[in-house]
Write an enzyme that holds these catalytic residues in place. Sequence first.
Site: not given
Ligand SMILES: [Zn+2]
Length: 424
Positions: A206-207, A248, A251, A257, A262, A275, A278, A311
Amino acid sequence: MIGSAMDNHEIIQPIFSTFASVRWSMIILLLFLVEIALGQSPCATMDKTENALYTDSAYKSSMLEQVDLLEQFESGVVDVASRNVKQVTLPVVVHVLYESEEQNIPVEQIHSQIDVLNRDFGWNQSDKQKIPSIWRDLGRDSGIRFKLADVDPDGNFTTGITRKQIFQSDIGNGDNYYQSSLGGTDPWPRPHYINIWVCEIGDNVLGYTFLPAASFPVNDGIVIDPRAFGTTGAAVEPYNGGRTMVHEMGHYLGLRHTWGMEEGECTNTDYMSDTPWQREPNFGCSRFPYVSCASEPDGDMFMNFMDYADDTCALLFTKRQVKFMQLVLQTSRVGLIHSPAITHTDEVDNHKLRVYPNPVDGRLLVDGLQNGISQYDLFTDTGLLIRTGNISASNSQVSFESLPNGIYLLQIGSEIHRIVHVIQ
Ligand SMILES: [Zn+2]
């Protein structure tokens, strides 16, 4: 990251700090593992960044420094004082590359994407009540806003949108999209514009973008599929909420992420202390609590913008994520703040004239002059008159070329504009 797994990270960190070459190998290895593990992923940022690191030695060495910065940020050695961060507006240029008419997206779709960016970076999303209450207080206005550029690289007025018909599929997946000689569109100067190419990418991507460092790859910018861009036109469910671009942009402003570099472990940091750990990405719309790491009783922050939720379920940047993006805007992407690409809002709202670009490098343009010749007076910021001249609708330039950097006051009739002069 929080929880007992922090201990493991503290053991790893000295190894990274002592042996730069080993550390570099590990970065490559981690990126490589991400590629293998994900195969096809909606976001190709890690994959594309890895490719650029292999081929661009300046980008590679500056990325090592960027990882140092992330580690220092995580440990609290460097930080951003919120009181020092004013609201900033970043200039965007959207390059539409279309093979079909559907891909030649309407201007409303582009504006809808800018609106979503400003809403979500401004913490104005109406769906934030869906965030579990334990994390809702982490959200905040980033002070970061986005605007289509008013001024092109030649100093002329622009809509901030370029369009080009292309004759190749999946142009976003190679090196052609950013080179006009190969069918794409050249980027506008990367320090001063956020270049966004809206085009087909293929492979279900997607991006993607490139993680920031002091040096940038030649294709720095954001690439996004028209079906995952904005909220109208060619955008399709479940990607028609504009949040692929929010991810994005996260980023682009330095965020990793939420599962770290990893996936598959509960010890890979995203360098953000607020955060949770995860194990891997979450897709769709998870139900709270979803626990992937035993050390985190509240589970994954699957509604974070830097996870892979649909979304309608991506809702939040945390306090630390916002601070790191602000830090990036004061370091590697500082050129966006001091950009001549947008007309900054004047301090007095009742101006009838528009002066741009501001900051200015060279010549200032004035829009909205009455017929005939007008006089202008240019003062230093201490009120010393240094120049008087004439302008008209057909010759509306005020030159700053021989003047030193600084703040000037330009008076035209009853209007006084505050002009920042920055020699690039
Ligand atoms: Zn990403």
